[in-house]
Design a protein around this motif. Sequence first.
Motif, mmCIF file in Angstrom:
data_model
loop_
_atom_site.group_PDB
_atom_site.id
_atom_site.type_symbol
_atom_site.label_atom_id
_atom_site.label_comp_id
_atom_site.label_asym_id
_atom_site.label_seq_id
_atom_site.Cartn_x
_atom_site.Cartn_y
_atom_site.Cartn_z
ATOM 1 N N SER A 52 0.819 -1.218 0.000
ATOM 2 C CA SER A 52 0.000 0.000 0.000
ATOM 3 C C SER A 52 0.850 1.263 0.000
ATOM 4 O O SER A 52 0.404 2.311 -0.458
ATOM 5 C CB SER A 52 -0.964 0.011 1.193
ATOM 6 N N GLY A 53 2.070 1.182 0.468
ATOM 7 C CA GLY A 53 2.915 2.367 0.525
ATOM 8 C C GLY A 53 3.657 2.687 -0.754
ATOM 9 O O GLY A 53 4.041 3.837 -0.978
ATOM 10 N N LEU A 54 3.872 1.713 -1.606
ATOM 11 C CA LEU A 54 4.728 1.942 -2.769
ATOM 12 C C LEU A 54 4.178 2.973 -3.747
ATOM 13 O O LEU A 54 4.930 3.778 -4.276
ATOM 14 C CB LEU A 54 5.011 0.630 -3.498
ATOM 15 N N GLY A 55 2.892 2.964 -3.992
ATOM 16 C CA GLY A 55 2.314 3.909 -4.944
ATOM 17 C C GLY A 55 2.348 5.344 -4.474
ATOM 18 O O GLY A 55 2.251 6.271 -5.278
ATOM 19 N N THR A 56 2.539 5.547 -3.183
ATOM 20 C CA THR A 56 2.570 6.915 -2.658
ATOM 21 C C THR A 56 3.878 7.614 -2.974
ATOM 22 O O THR A 56 3.899 8.832 -3.097
ATOM 23 C CB THR A 56 2.343 6.939 -1.132
ATOM 24 N N VAL A 57 4.973 6.863 -3.103
ATOM 25 C CA VAL A 57 6.264 7.467 -3.430
ATOM 26 C C VAL A 57 6.695 7.187 -4.854
ATOM 27 O O VAL A 57 7.618 7.813 -5.354
ATOM 28 C CB VAL A 57 7.381 7.017 -2.454
ATOM 29 N N SER A 58 6.051 6.259 -5.497
ATOM 30 C CA SER A 58 6.351 5.918 -6.890
ATOM 31 C C SER A 58 5.048 5.862 -7.671
ATOM 32 O O SER A 58 4.587 4.786 -8.081
ATOM 33 C CB SER A 58 7.064 4.567 -6.973
ATOM 34 N N PRO A 59 4.412 7.014 -7.899
ATOM 35 C CA PRO A 59 3.091 7.005 -8.538
ATOM 36 C C PRO A 59 3.087 6.396 -9.937
ATOM 37 O O PRO A 59 2.041 5.946 -10.410
ATOM 38 C CB PRO A 59 2.686 8.476 -8.569
ATOM 39 N N GLU A 60 4.254 6.311 -10.568
ATOM 40 C CA GLU A 60 4.312 5.720 -11.901
ATOM 41 C C GLU A 60 3.994 4.230 -11.903
ATOM 42 O O GLU A 60 3.724 3.653 -12.954
ATOM 43 C CB GLU A 60 5.685 5.966 -12.548
ATOM 44 N N VAL A 61 3.988 3.585 -10.727
ATOM 45 C CA VAL A 61 3.659 2.159 -10.673
ATOM 46 C C VAL A 61 2.151 1.926 -10.709
ATOM 47 O O VAL A 61 1.709 0.789 -10.866
ATOM 48 C CB VAL A 61 4.261 1.452 -9.439
ATOM 49 N N ILE A 62 1.363 2.998 -10.577
ATOM 50 C CA ILE A 62 -0.091 2.870 -10.568
ATOM 51 C C ILE A 62 -0.625 3.080 -11.982
ATOM 52 O O ILE A 62 -0.282 4.052 -12.653
ATOM 53 C CB ILE A 62 -0.740 3.907 -9.617
ATOM 54 N N GLY A 63 -1.468 2.151 -12.422
ATOM 55 C CA GLY A 63 -2.067 2.233 -13.751
ATOM 56 C C GLY A 63 -3.305 3.106 -13.760
ATOM 57 O O GLY A 63 -3.596 3.839 -12.810
#
Length: 159
Positions: A52-63
């Motif tokens: 849940s934390g990864l998309g907050t610092v790496s928004p490019e991983v979210i489609g």
Amino acid sequence: MRNDDETEAGTGIETGAWNENVPVRFDTKIAVLLREDLESWQRLNVTAFLVSGLGTVSPEVIGEPYADADGTAYLPMFRQPVLVFEGTKEVLTAAHGRALSRSLPRAVFTSDLFGTGNDRDNRAAVRAVGRDQLDLVGMAVHGPRNAVDKVLKGARMHP
């Protein structure tokens, strides 16, 4: 115009992304490393919290958001697979050190978090312990494939 051999900057998508007949291969990796002695429910809980934390610092991983044929909207998710690994406490500790040394985006879950019931107490539990004394039970990391592979040295794919 982009050709099939180009990578879209910041997306983590490599060759084949724009040609539906060629498999997509990502230049980044999202990985979760779990301590091998966790109960099944703990593995699921830890994995969910960590990613849940990864998309907050790496928004490019979210489609992009999803929608079904009826137009019902659904939340966006990671645009690439999440690989789950397991290892001993020692493997997890070493992986944590390697992730830190490479400055990769990471999330941690310590054994203390099983005894808390909210975000404030979770953060306080981690803050109360020095980096080298954390009783890690899980870690998520995102970065270039080869860097994440080096971080995960000694871990094995989760069965």
